[in-house]
Design a protein around this motif. Structure first.
Motif, PDB file in Angstrom:
ATOM      1  N   LEU A 206       0.331  -1.038  -0.130  1.00  0.00           N
ATOM      2  CA  LEU A 206       0.006   0.469  -0.353  1.00  0.00           C
ATOM      3  C   LEU A 206       0.698   1.207   0.067  1.00  0.00           C
ATOM      4  O   LEU A 206      -0.031   1.996  -0.841  1.00  0.00           O
ATOM      5  CB  LEU A 206      -1.115  -0.223   1.441  1.00  0.00           C
ATOM      6  CG  LEU A 206      -2.180  -0.902   1.088  1.00  0.00           C
ATOM      7  CD1 LEU A 206      -2.718  -0.964   2.237  1.00  0.00           C
ATOM      8  CD2 LEU A 206      -3.283  -0.888   0.269  1.00  0.00           C
ATOM      9  N   PHE A 207       1.926   0.564   0.774  1.00  0.00           N
ATOM     10  CA  PHE A 207       2.758   2.380   1.034  1.00  0.00           C
ATOM     11  C   PHE A 207       3.332   2.717  -0.709  1.00  0.00           C
ATOM     12  O   PHE A 207       3.720   4.127  -0.940  1.00  0.00           O
ATOM     13  CB  PHE A 207       3.538   2.582   1.883  1.00  0.00           C
ATOM     14  CG  PHE A 207       2.997   2.763   3.451  1.00  0.00           C
ATOM     15  CD1 PHE A 207       2.221   3.229   3.532  1.00  0.00           C
ATOM     16  CD2 PHE A 207       4.283   2.018   4.226  1.00  0.00           C
ATOM     17  CE1 PHE A 207       1.968   3.391   4.757  1.00  0.00           C
ATOM     18  CE2 PHE A 207       3.414   1.761   5.899  1.00  0.00           C
ATOM     19  CZ  PHE A 207       2.227   2.812   6.189  1.00  0.00           C
ATOM     20  N   SER A 208       4.277   1.566  -1.495  1.00  0.00           N
ATOM     21  CA  SER A 208       4.664   1.494  -2.336  1.00  0.00           C
ATOM     22  C   SER A 208       3.384   1.778  -3.695  1.00  0.00           C
ATOM     23  O   SER A 208       4.018   3.021  -4.059  1.00  0.00           O
ATOM     24  CB  SER A 208       5.517   0.918  -3.164  1.00  0.00           C
ATOM     25  OG  SER A 208       4.134  -0.980  -3.227  1.00  0.00           O
ATOM     26  N   GLN A 209       2.288   2.239  -3.306  1.00  0.00           N
ATOM     27  CA  GLN A 209       1.214   1.672  -4.567  1.00  0.00           C
ATOM     28  C   GLN A 209       0.251   2.800  -4.192  1.00  0.00           C
ATOM     29  O   GLN A 209      -0.134   3.564  -5.268  1.00  0.00           O
ATOM     30  CB  GLN A 209       0.115   0.861  -4.676  1.00  0.00           C
ATOM     31  CG  GLN A 209       1.027  -0.194  -4.852  1.00  0.00           C
ATOM     32  CD  GLN A 209       1.412  -0.492  -6.047  1.00  0.00           C
ATOM     33  OE1 GLN A 209       0.829  -0.091  -7.399  1.00  0.00           O
ATOM     34  NE2 GLN A 209       2.201  -1.305  -6.990  1.00  0.00           N
ATOM     35  N   GLN A 210       0.568   3.803  -3.326  1.00  0.00           N
ATOM     36  CA  GLN A 210       0.142   4.905  -2.981  1.00  0.00           C
ATOM     37  C   GLN A 210       0.826   5.994  -1.871  1.00  0.00           C
ATOM     38  O   GLN A 210       0.227   6.318  -1.245  1.00  0.00           O
ATOM     39  CB  GLN A 210      -1.506   4.313  -2.077  1.00  0.00           C
ATOM     40  CG  GLN A 210      -1.803   4.120  -2.494  1.00  0.00           C
ATOM     41  CD  GLN A 210      -3.701   3.488  -1.814  1.00  0.00           C
ATOM     42  OE1 GLN A 210      -4.318   4.199  -1.622  1.00  0.00           O
ATOM     43  NE2 GLN A 210      -4.622   2.107  -2.250  1.00  0.00           N
ATOM     44  N   LYS A 211       1.788   6.595  -3.138  1.00  0.00           N
ATOM     45  CA  LYS A 211       2.856   7.406  -2.283  1.00  0.00           C
ATOM     46  C   LYS A 211       2.458   8.486  -2.458  1.00  0.00           C
ATOM     47  O   LYS A 211       2.601   8.766  -0.965  1.00  0.00           O
ATOM     48  CB  LYS A 211       4.382   7.697  -3.184  1.00  0.00           C
ATOM     49  CG  LYS A 211       5.012   6.080  -3.714  1.00  0.00           C
ATOM     50  CD  LYS A 211       6.181   6.124  -4.380  1.00  0.00           C
ATOM     51  CE  LYS A 211       6.920   4.624  -4.197  1.00  0.00           C
ATOM     52  NZ  LYS A 211       7.970   4.953  -5.515  1.00  0.00           N
ATOM     53  N   LYS A 212       1.625   9.119  -3.094  1.00  0.00           N
ATOM     54  CA  LYS A 212       0.871  10.597  -2.673  1.00  0.00           C
ATOM     55  C   LYS A 212       0.240  10.954  -1.284  1.00  0.00           C
ATOM     56  O   LYS A 212       0.392  11.543  -0.549  1.00  0.00           O
ATOM     57  CB  LYS A 212       0.270  10.688  -3.389  1.00  0.00           C
ATOM     58  CG  LYS A 212       0.894  11.271  -4.948  1.00  0.00           C
ATOM     59  CD  LYS A 212       0.405  12.079  -5.903  1.00  0.00           C
ATOM     60  CE  LYS A 212       1.185  12.008  -7.218  1.00  0.00           C
ATOM     61  NZ  LYS A 212       0.520  13.098  -8.586  1.00  0.00           N
ATOM     62  N   LYS A 213      -0.458   9.602  -0.921  1.00  0.00           N
ATOM     63  CA  LYS A 213      -1.229   9.930   0.110  1.00  0.00           C
ATOM     64  C   LYS A 213      -0.893   8.837   0.960  1.00  0.00           C
ATOM     65  O   LYS A 213      -1.073   9.627   2.394  1.00  0.00           O
ATOM     66  CB  LYS A 213      -2.324   8.046  -0.329  1.00  0.00           C
ATOM     67  CG  LYS A 213      -3.272   8.392   1.077  1.00  0.00           C
ATOM     68  CD  LYS A 213      -4.650   7.141   0.927  1.00  0.00           C
ATOM     69  CE  LYS A 213      -5.859   7.089   1.849  1.00  0.00           C
ATOM     70  NZ  LYS A 213      -7.128   6.950   1.253  1.00  0.00           N
ATOM     71  N   SER A 215       2.435   9.491   2.309  1.00  0.00           N
ATOM     72  CA  SER A 215       3.800  10.466   2.390  1.00  0.00           C
ATOM     73  C   SER A 215       5.275  10.172   3.517  1.00  0.00           C
ATOM     74  O   SER A 215       3.549   9.729   4.639  1.00  0.00           O
ATOM     75  CB  SER A 215       3.567  11.962   1.315  1.00  0.00           C
ATOM     76  OG  SER A 215       2.885  12.467   3.145  1.00  0.00           O
ATOM     77  N   ILE A 216       5.397  10.700   3.597  1.00  0.00           N
ATOM     78  CA  ILE A 216       6.492  10.107   5.142  1.00  0.00           C
ATOM     79  C   ILE A 216       5.920  11.171   6.044  1.00  0.00           C
ATOM     80  O   ILE A 216       5.802  10.602   7.085  1.00  0.00           O
ATOM     81  CB  ILE A 216       7.656  10.779   4.572  1.00  0.00           C
ATOM     82  CG1 ILE A 216       9.111   9.866   6.359  1.00  0.00           C
ATOM     83  CG2 ILE A 216       8.492  12.308   4.741  1.00  0.00           C
ATOM     84  CD1 ILE A 216       8.462   8.313   6.349  1.00  0.00           C
ATOM     85  N   GLU A 217       5.620  11.942   5.583  1.00  0.00           N
ATOM     86  CA  GLU A 217       5.035  13.307   6.849  1.00  0.00           C
ATOM     87  C   GLU A 217       3.678  12.738   7.133  1.00  0.00           C
ATOM     88  O   GLU A 217       3.232  12.596   8.286  1.00  0.00           O
ATOM     89  CB  GLU A 217       3.739  15.021   6.379  1.00  0.00           C
ATOM     90  CG  GLU A 217       5.377  15.483   5.796  1.00  0.00           C
ATOM     91  CD  GLU A 217       6.597  14.710   4.789  1.00  0.00           C
ATOM     92  OE1 GLU A 217       7.673  15.339   4.599  1.00  0.00           O
ATOM     93  OE2 GLU A 217       5.981  14.182   3.685  1.00  0.00           O
ATOM     94  N   ASN A 218       2.679  11.399   6.370  1.00  0.00           N
ATOM     95  CA  ASN A 218       1.433  11.826   6.528  1.00  0.00           C
ATOM     96  C   ASN A 218       1.425   9.644   7.584  1.00  0.00           C
ATOM     97  O   ASN A 218       1.020   9.492   8.021  1.00  0.00           O
ATOM     98  CB  ASN A 218       0.406  10.935   5.571  1.00  0.00           C
ATOM     99  CG  ASN A 218       0.191  11.979   5.092  1.00  0.00           C
ATOM    100  OD1 ASN A 218       0.099  13.626   5.606  1.00  0.00           O
ATOM    101  ND2 ASN A 218      -0.242  12.221   3.431  1.00  0.00           N
ATOM    102  N   ILE A 219       2.405   9.339   6.854  1.00  0.00           N
ATOM    103  CA  ILE A 219       2.792   8.403   8.200  1.00  0.00           C
ATOM    104  C   ILE A 219       3.494   8.289   9.027  1.00  0.00           C
ATOM    105  O   ILE A 219       2.758   7.855  10.525  1.00  0.00           O
ATOM    106  CB  ILE A 219       3.972   7.485   7.039  1.00  0.00           C
ATOM    107  CG1 ILE A 219       3.705   6.618   5.807  1.00  0.00           C
ATOM    108  CG2 ILE A 219       4.644   6.278   7.871  1.00  0.00           C
ATOM    109  CD1 ILE A 219       4.472   5.588   4.669  1.00  0.00           C
ATOM    110  N   ASN A 220       3.967   9.624   9.697  1.00  0.00           N
ATOM    111  CA  ASN A 220       4.824   9.837  10.348  1.00  0.00           C
ATOM    112  C   ASN A 220       3.765  10.481  11.375  1.00  0.00           C
ATOM    113  O   ASN A 220       3.730  10.279  12.885  1.00  0.00           O
ATOM    114  CB  ASN A 220       5.925  11.075  10.776  1.00  0.00           C
ATOM    115  CG  ASN A 220       7.022  10.258  10.113  1.00  0.00           C
ATOM    116  OD1 ASN A 220       7.734   9.189  10.744  1.00  0.00           O
ATOM    117  ND2 ASN A 220       7.696  11.222   9.646  1.00  0.00           N
ATOM    118  N   LYS A 221       2.325  11.290  11.160  1.00  0.00           N
ATOM    119  CA  LYS A 221       1.143  11.811  11.583  1.00  0.00           C
ATOM    120  C   LYS A 221       0.349  10.330  12.252  1.00  0.00           C
ATOM    121  O   LYS A 221       0.429  10.456  13.381  1.00  0.00           O
ATOM    122  CB  LYS A 221       0.864  12.709  11.001  1.00  0.00           C
ATOM    123  CG  LYS A 221      -0.743  13.434  11.150  1.00  0.00           C
ATOM    124  CD  LYS A 221      -1.006  14.118  10.577  1.00  0.00           C
ATOM    125  CE  LYS A 221      -2.536  14.669  11.827  1.00  0.00           C
ATOM    126  NZ  LYS A 221      -3.085  15.551  10.509  1.00  0.00           N
TER     127      LYS A 221
END
Length: 228
Positions: A206-213, A215-221
């Motif tokens: 999912l992270f690789s296929q939906q990189k825009k959704k 983002s590292i910022e969204n993951i960290n949040k």
């Protein structure tokens, strides 16, 4: 020698996936780690079982446990998940000799030794798991809704609290369940789960296929991390 107990649930559709997961488990273990691998199934045939026993050696024990899904017939099912997944509920009784076990979905790839994960203290918890992705429609209002693909389970406490029966009754209730067994586990384990770092259950596809959704910022949040 460190002993780590691992459980997979496998039906006839997941033999290859489970074999790949076990292969990655073996390839990335430390020399002084011994894995006791439990494969829970309801429909494997002898040729499939033989494939799993072929993994057995001095540091790998393979135990095939045949269970029944009869009591789960008629329960709500997700289009991409078979009824066999409900056997997670029965792990405390299916593996009575173990006080805890590391449950892994059959579609995971293990990239390092699992001793550190297995030795995490969960004496006061039903499980340790990883927070699921924000895309999950969490209609059951669980704050720290976790993913059931990687769970360190306290089988001893689950037996003491008769959690298997509670899980079955929850599955039969009027809850609007989207992710069947995972929703039930979240409902019954709520506030008794130790949350683990994302590194233990990384959602690579999912992270690789939906990189825009994602983002590292969204993951960290979402996960409360500070990855670069």
């Amino acid at each position: 020698m460190t002993m780590v107990s691992v459980a997979f649930i496998c039906d006839r559709h997941y033999v290859i996936a489970t074999a790949v997961a076990i292969t990655s488990l073996i390839c990335n273990k430390k020399s002084d780690t011994r894995y006791k691998v439990f494969i829970i199934t309801a429909d494997l045939v002898e040729p499939d079982i033989d494939k799993f026993y072929a993994f057995k050696d001095n540091n790998i024990d393979i135990h095939i446990i045949t269970a029944t899904t009869e009591k789960y017939e008629g329960l709500q099912q997700h289009p991409h998940i078979t009824i066999t997944t409900y056997l997670k509920f029965d792990l405390p009784e299916l593996i009575p000799e173990e006080e805890k076990v590391l449950y892994l979905d059959s579609d995971v790839i293990i990239q390092k030794d699992l001793t550190a994960l297995f030795e995490i203290n969960i004496n006061d918890y039903y499980a340790a798991a990883i927070k699921d992705l924000p895309l999950i429609d969490n209609s059951i209002n669980i704050k720290n809704y976790f993913n059931a693909g990687v769970m360190l389970l306290n089988l001893k406490l689950m037996r003491e609290k008769n959690i298997s029966t509670l899980l079955l009754n929850t599955a039969k209730s009027k809850y609007k369940l989207t992710y069947q067994d995972q929703d039930c586990l979240n409902i019954c384990f709520d506030e008794r789960v130790r949350m683990l770092p994302l590194t233990y259950n990384y959602f690579y596809h999912l992270f690789s296929q939906q990189k825009k959704k994602y983002s590292i910022e969204n993951i960290n949040k979402h996960f409360g991390t500070n990855y670069l």
